[in-house]
Design a protein around this motif. Sequence first.
Motif, PDB file in Angstrom:
ATOM      1  N   GLU A  34     -13.649   8.765   8.466  1.00 53.57           N
ATOM      2  CA  GLU A  34     -12.888   8.911   7.231  1.00 53.57           C
ATOM      3  C   GLU A  34     -13.073   7.644   6.407  1.00 53.57           C
ATOM      4  OE1 GLU A  34     -11.267  11.642   6.391  1.00 53.57           O
ATOM      5  OE2 GLU A  34     -11.538  12.654   8.306  1.00 53.57           O
ATOM      6  N   VAL A  35     -13.542   7.785   5.171  1.00 47.01           N
ATOM      7  CA  VAL A  35     -13.794   6.629   4.311  1.00 47.01           C
ATOM      8  C   VAL A  35     -12.753   6.593   3.204  1.00 47.01           C
ATOM      9  CG1 VAL A  35     -15.462   5.476   2.797  1.00 47.01           C
ATOM     10  CG2 VAL A  35     -16.272   6.773   4.794  1.00 47.01           C
ATOM     11  N   VAL A  36     -12.096   5.443   3.066  1.00 46.73           N
ATOM     12  CA  VAL A  36     -11.166   5.211   1.958  1.00 46.73           C
ATOM     13  C   VAL A  36     -11.681   4.014   1.161  1.00 46.73           C
ATOM     14  CG1 VAL A  36      -9.178   6.250   3.107  1.00 46.73           C
ATOM     15  CG2 VAL A  36      -9.616   3.812   3.391  1.00 46.73           C
ATOM     16  N   ARG A  37     -11.294   3.923  -0.086  1.00 48.52           N
ATOM     17  CA  ARG A  37     -11.887   2.946  -1.013  1.00 48.52           C
ATOM     18  C   ARG A  37     -11.099   1.668  -1.223  1.00 48.52           C
ATOM     19  NH1 ARG A  37     -16.571   4.775  -0.279  1.00 48.52           N
ATOM     20  NH2 ARG A  37     -16.943   6.855  -1.023  1.00 48.52           N
ATOM     21  N   ASP A  38      -9.860   1.603  -0.730  1.00 47.55           N
ATOM     22  CA  ASP A  38      -9.085   0.367  -0.901  1.00 47.55           C
ATOM     23  C   ASP A  38      -7.945   0.331   0.105  1.00 47.55           C
ATOM     24  OD1 ASP A  38      -6.754   1.740  -2.026  1.00 47.55           O
ATOM     25  OD2 ASP A  38      -7.865   1.856  -3.906  1.00 47.55           O
ATOM     26  N   GLY A  39      -7.219  -0.769   0.103  1.00 42.69           N
ATOM     27  CA  GLY A  39      -6.154  -0.955   1.069  1.00 42.69           C
ATOM     28  C   GLY A  39      -4.993   0.008   0.904  1.00 42.69           C
ATOM     29  N   VAL A  40      -4.702   0.396  -0.331  1.00 39.66           N
ATOM     30  CA  VAL A  40      -3.617   1.350  -0.560  1.00 39.66           C
ATOM     31  C   VAL A  40      -3.969   2.689   0.078  1.00 39.66           C
ATOM     32  CG1 VAL A  40      -2.345   2.634  -2.324  1.00 39.66           C
ATOM     33  CG2 VAL A  40      -2.797   0.194  -2.652  1.00 39.66           C
ATOM     34  N   GLU A  41      -5.202   3.143  -0.112  1.00 41.85           N
ATOM     35  CA  GLU A  41      -5.634   4.399   0.510  1.00 41.85           C
ATOM     36  C   GLU A  41      -5.631   4.276   2.037  1.00 41.85           C
ATOM     37  OE1 GLU A  41      -9.294   6.042  -0.905  1.00 41.85           O
ATOM     38  OE2 GLU A  41      -8.617   6.075  -2.973  1.00 41.85           O
ATOM     39  N   ALA A  42      -5.989   3.119   2.561  1.00 39.21           N
ATOM     40  CA  ALA A  42      -5.975   2.917   4.015  1.00 39.21           C
ATOM     41  C   ALA A  42      -4.559   3.072   4.562  1.00 39.21           C
ATOM     42  CB  ALA A  42      -6.539   1.541   4.371  1.00 39.21           C
ATOM     43  N   LEU A  43      -3.586   2.467   3.890  1.00 36.60           N
ATOM     44  CA  LEU A  43      -2.195   2.599   4.339  1.00 36.60           C
ATOM     45  C   LEU A  43      -1.695   4.028   4.168  1.00 36.60           C
ATOM     46  CD1 LEU A  43      -0.612  -0.744   3.102  1.00 36.60           C
ATOM     47  CD2 LEU A  43      -1.198  -0.079   5.445  1.00 36.60           C
ATOM     48  N   ASP A  44      -2.093   4.688   3.076  1.00 39.76           N
ATOM     49  CA  ASP A  44      -1.721   6.096   2.894  1.00 39.76           C
ATOM     50  C   ASP A  44      -2.256   6.936   4.049  1.00 39.76           C
ATOM     51  OD1 ASP A  44      -0.357   5.579   0.560  1.00 39.76           O
ATOM     52  OD2 ASP A  44      -1.911   6.371  -0.763  1.00 39.76           O
ATOM     53  N   TYR A  45      -3.488   6.667   4.458  1.00 38.85           N
ATOM     54  CA  TYR A  45      -4.069   7.395   5.586  1.00 38.85           C
ATOM     55  C   TYR A  45      -3.275   7.116   6.868  1.00 38.85           C
ATOM     56  CZ  TYR A  45      -7.306   9.206   9.023  1.00 38.85           C
ATOM     57  OH  TYR A  45      -7.849   9.920  10.059  1.00 38.85           O
ATOM     58  N   LEU A  46      -3.027   5.850   7.145  1.00 37.31           N
ATOM     59  CA  LEU A  46      -2.346   5.476   8.381  1.00 37.31           C
ATOM     60  C   LEU A  46      -0.920   6.012   8.458  1.00 37.31           C
ATOM     61  CD1 LEU A  46      -3.689   1.833   8.678  1.00 37.31           C
ATOM     62  CD2 LEU A  46      -4.298   3.780  10.150  1.00 37.31           C
ATOM     63  N   TYR A  47      -0.247   6.082   7.304  1.00 41.15           N
ATOM     64  CA  TYR A  47       1.131   6.568   7.279  1.00 41.15           C
ATOM     65  C   TYR A  47       1.252   8.037   6.878  1.00 41.15           C
ATOM     66  CZ  TYR A  47       2.768   1.807   7.962  1.00 41.15           C
ATOM     67  OH  TYR A  47       3.023   0.564   8.493  1.00 41.15           O
ATOM     68  N   CYS A  48       0.112   8.745   6.781  1.00 41.83           N
ATOM     69  CA  CYS A  48       0.097  10.189   6.454  1.00 41.83           C
ATOM     70  C   CYS A  48       0.882  10.479   5.173  1.00 41.83           C
ATOM     71  CB  CYS A  48       0.650  11.021   7.593  1.00 41.83           C
ATOM     72  SG  CYS A  48      -0.265  10.916   9.126  1.00 41.83           S
ATOM     73  N   ARG A  49       0.560   9.783   4.111  1.00 38.91           N
ATOM     74  CA  ARG A  49       1.254  10.010   2.853  1.00 38.91           C
ATOM     75  C   ARG A  49       0.247  10.205   1.720  1.00 38.91           C
ATOM     76  NH1 ARG A  49       3.535   3.837   2.826  1.00 38.91           N
ATOM     77  NH2 ARG A  49       1.615   2.894   2.046  1.00 38.91           N
ATOM     78  N   GLY A  50       0.733  10.623   0.568  1.00 41.91           N
ATOM     79  CA  GLY A  50      -0.142  10.850  -0.585  1.00 41.91           C
ATOM     80  C   GLY A  50      -1.191  11.910  -0.290  1.00 41.91           C
ATOM     81  N   PRO A  70     -10.014  -3.886  -3.687  1.00 40.63           N
ATOM     82  CA  PRO A  70      -9.052  -3.871  -4.785  1.00 40.63           C
ATOM     83  C   PRO A  70      -7.686  -3.371  -4.327  1.00 40.63           C
ATOM     84  CG  PRO A  70     -10.612  -2.056  -5.010  1.00 40.63           C
ATOM     85  CD  PRO A  70     -11.068  -2.892  -3.852  1.00 40.63           C
ATOM     86  N   ARG A  71      -6.703  -3.610  -5.146  1.00 37.59           N
ATOM     87  CA  ARG A  71      -5.304  -3.214  -4.950  1.00 37.59           C
ATOM     88  C   ARG A  71      -4.677  -3.910  -3.745  1.00 37.59           C
ATOM     89  NH1 ARG A  71      -4.180   2.935  -6.393  1.00 37.59           N
ATOM     90  NH2 ARG A  71      -4.844   3.283  -4.254  1.00 37.59           N
ATOM     91  N   LEU A  72      -5.118  -3.663  -2.541  1.00 41.10           N
ATOM     92  CA  LEU A  72      -4.679  -4.386  -1.346  1.00 41.10           C
ATOM     93  C   LEU A  72      -5.927  -4.737  -0.548  1.00 41.10           C
ATOM     94  CD1 LEU A  72      -1.671  -2.390   0.178  1.00 41.10           C
ATOM     95  CD2 LEU A  72      -1.583  -4.639  -0.865  1.00 41.10           C
ATOM     96  N   ASP A  73      -6.042  -5.989  -0.127  1.00 43.75           N
ATOM     97  CA  ASP A  73      -7.221  -6.365   0.669  1.00 43.75           C
ATOM     98  C   ASP A  73      -6.962  -6.103   2.148  1.00 43.75           C
ATOM     99  OD1 ASP A  73      -5.876  -8.597   1.775  1.00 43.75           O
ATOM    100  OD2 ASP A  73      -6.579  -9.905   0.172  1.00 43.75           O
ATOM    101  N   GLY A  74      -7.964  -6.304   2.957  1.00 45.67           N
ATOM    102  CA  GLY A  74      -7.875  -6.020   4.385  1.00 45.67           C
ATOM    103  C   GLY A  74      -6.789  -6.818   5.093  1.00 45.67           C
ATOM    104  N   ILE A  75      -6.607  -8.071   4.702  1.00 51.78           N
ATOM    105  CA  ILE A  75      -5.571  -8.912   5.321  1.00 51.78           C
ATOM    106  C   ILE A  75      -4.185  -8.353   4.996  1.00 51.78           C
ATOM    107  CG2 ILE A  75      -4.530 -11.222   5.376  1.00 51.78           C
ATOM    108  CD1 ILE A  75      -7.268 -11.042   6.771  1.00 51.78           C
ATOM    109  N   GLN A  76      -3.982  -7.924   3.754  1.00 47.89           N
ATOM    110  CA  GLN A  76      -2.693  -7.346   3.375  1.00 47.89           C
ATOM    111  C   GLN A  76      -2.426  -6.044   4.135  1.00 47.89           C
ATOM    112  OE1 GLN A  76      -3.778  -7.435  -0.799  1.00 47.89           O
ATOM    113  NE2 GLN A  76      -2.022  -8.775  -1.226  1.00 47.89           N
ATOM    114  N   VAL A  77      -3.453  -5.269   4.374  1.00 44.79           N
ATOM    115  CA  VAL A  77      -3.288  -4.040   5.154  1.00 44.79           C
ATOM    116  C   VAL A  77      -2.834  -4.395   6.569  1.00 44.79           C
ATOM    117  CG1 VAL A  77      -4.498  -2.059   6.166  1.00 44.79           C
ATOM    118  CG2 VAL A  77      -4.936  -2.688   3.787  1.00 44.79           C
ATOM    119  N   LEU A  78      -3.432  -5.405   7.155  1.00 44.64           N
ATOM    120  CA  LEU A  78      -3.045  -5.809   8.504  1.00 44.64           C
ATOM    121  C   LEU A  78      -1.596  -6.274   8.582  1.00 44.64           C
ATOM    122  CD1 LEU A  78      -6.247  -7.715   9.637  1.00 44.64           C
ATOM    123  CD2 LEU A  78      -5.405  -5.520  10.485  1.00 44.64           C
TER     124      LEU A  78
END
Length: 79
Positions: A34-50, A70-78
Amino acid sequence: MEAVKPILLAEDDPKDAELTVTALSEHNLVNAIEVVRDGVEALDYLYCRGAFASRPEGHPALVLLDLKMPRLDGIQVLR
């Protein structure tokens, strides 16, 4: 038998995402990627939202994070 969990790839550069998917595919992995384009999409995927609210529950087998997105970087996602 347990279902095969997907791999989450968070990468904003389409060429880097393609290279990563190709490299993983060359090792005959059966995991969906599953490919997402930024940190916000990564968190949306992990939390099953949006856009990912209807995805099957459970965590991916592996999360690959680009550190500079963009929007959230990898460190912020962690965090």
